[in-house]
Design a protein around this motif. Structure first.
Motif, mmCIF file in Angstrom:
data_model
loop_
_atom_site.group_PDB
_atom_site.id
_atom_site.type_symbol
_atom_site.label_atom_id
_atom_site.label_comp_id
_atom_site.label_asym_id
_atom_site.label_seq_id
_atom_site.Cartn_x
_atom_site.Cartn_y
_atom_site.Cartn_z
ATOM 1 N N SER A 275 -5.257 12.706 2.888
ATOM 2 C CA SER A 275 -4.276 11.700 2.534
ATOM 3 C C SER A 275 -4.954 10.629 1.547
ATOM 4 O O SER A 275 -6.164 10.649 1.451
ATOM 5 C CB SER A 275 -3.917 10.536 3.757
ATOM 6 O OG SER A 275 -5.224 10.043 4.233
ATOM 7 N N THR B 259 0.840 5.449 0.746
ATOM 8 C CA THR B 259 0.090 6.610 1.488
ATOM 9 C C THR B 259 0.850 7.952 1.411
ATOM 10 O O THR B 259 1.980 7.872 1.468
ATOM 11 C CB THR B 259 -0.006 6.231 3.063
ATOM 12 O OG1 THR B 259 -0.901 5.115 3.266
ATOM 13 C CG2 THR B 259 -0.793 7.635 3.439
ATOM 14 N N ASN C 230 0.184 12.270 1.834
ATOM 15 C CA ASN C 230 -0.326 13.152 2.590
ATOM 16 C C ASN C 230 -0.335 14.481 2.145
ATOM 17 O O ASN C 230 0.681 14.953 1.402
ATOM 18 C CB ASN C 230 0.033 13.104 4.046
ATOM 19 C CG ASN C 230 0.051 11.811 4.522
ATOM 20 O OD1 ASN C 230 -0.677 11.230 5.062
ATOM 21 N ND2 ASN C 230 1.329 11.482 4.922
ATOM 22 N N LEU D 262 -4.521 7.142 0.023
ATOM 23 C CA LEU D 262 -4.070 5.350 0.026
ATOM 24 C C LEU D 262 -4.625 4.733 -1.274
ATOM 25 O O LEU D 262 -5.563 4.715 -1.758
ATOM 26 C CB LEU D 262 -5.016 4.861 1.118
ATOM 27 C CG LEU D 262 -4.551 3.448 1.385
ATOM 28 C CD1 LEU D 262 -3.017 3.056 1.674
ATOM 29 C CD2 LEU D 262 -5.435 2.853 2.296
ATOM 30 N N ASN E 237 1.039 -1.313 -0.028
ATOM 31 C CA ASN E 237 0.167 0.114 -0.050
ATOM 32 C C ASN E 237 0.980 1.225 0.017
ATOM 33 O O ASN E 237 2.022 1.283 0.634
ATOM 34 C CB ASN E 237 -1.005 -0.076 1.375
ATOM 35 C CG ASN E 237 -2.072 -1.210 1.361
ATOM 36 O OD1 ASN E 237 -2.085 -1.771 0.198
ATOM 37 N ND2 ASN E 237 -2.478 -1.348 2.350
#
Lengths: 113, 111
Positions: free
Chosen positions: B73, B20, B22, B75, B18
């Motif tokens: 964020s 992520t 921001n 993801l 994954n």
């Protein structure tokens, strides 16, 4: 359904010269916005054209000017080119101005030597 | 001037992991959007989240928005090599009535 198109794809100019970039909006759209994206940065808003008038402008000098034609296509002109004008120039279109959703073209990469 | 800041500036992960990213912004917004850009070409709109929403999903994408912290964020789950691109957040406010982009995150997904 044709998307946003831009020409040319690449361009090389020298300092002091003038350049014209072109954009055709997505079918059904009447508003064109221009953005400058320097290498490694996010796009910055230059200006927006609707009904052949500049409706909104970002923090760019008067060397940057534009035009919109009756068929909604648009040109971006930059005079007295500086090295710092080297960037990817993106065109985006929408139906009516000030829209949150815009469709972007592939961009024109300008290199000023 | 650019309003949003994104972190990390660059992210490298293995396929299947994954990712992520921001984003922070500075003023009140109507919505926040995420875009993808491949190899310095055009921007592709991924997802839009409105200021009264906290979370939104689209396929393998999940976006959250925290207006109290002025942050969002993105993801990407089960990443693929084809997800390799730069990702930008852009906020749209009623006052500015234009998109203001962050500085972007360069994501590399290794096969």
């Amino acid at each position: 359904d044709a998307g946003v198109t831009q020409s040319p794809t690449h361009l090389i100019k020298t300092r002091g010269q003038q350049v014209t970039l072109r954009c055709s909006p997505k079918s059904g759209h009447d508003t064109v916005s221009w953005y400058q994206q320097a290498l490694g940065q996010g796009p910055q808003f230059i200006f927006q054209y609707y009904e052949e008038e500049e409706r909104q402008r970002g923090n760019f000098p008067d060397r940057f000017s534009g035009h919109q034609f009756p068929n909604y296509s648009s040109e971006l002109n930059v005079n007295a080119l500086l090295l710092g004008d080297s960037a990817l120039y993106l065109c985006a279109s929408s139906f009516r101005p000030y829209q949150e959703t815009q469709y972007f073209g592939p961009g024109t990469r300008l290199l000023v030597l | 001037s650019q309003q949003g800041e994104e972190d990390p500036q660059a992210l490298s992960i293995q396929e299947g992991e994954n990712a992520t990213m921001n984003c922070s912004y500075k003023t009140s917004i109507n919505n926040l959007q995420w875009y993808r850009q491949n190899s310095g070409r055009g921007l592709v709109h991924l997802i839009l989240i409105r200021s009264n929403e906290r979370e939104k999903h689209s396929g393998r994408l999940r976006v959250t928005l925290d207006t109290s912290k002025k942050s969002s964020s993105l993801l990407i789950t089960a990443s693929r090599a084809a997800d390799t691109a730069s990702y930008f957040c852009a906020d749209f406010s009623g006052s500015a009535r234009q998109l203001t982009f962050g500085s972007g995150t360069q994501l590399t997904v290794l096969p």
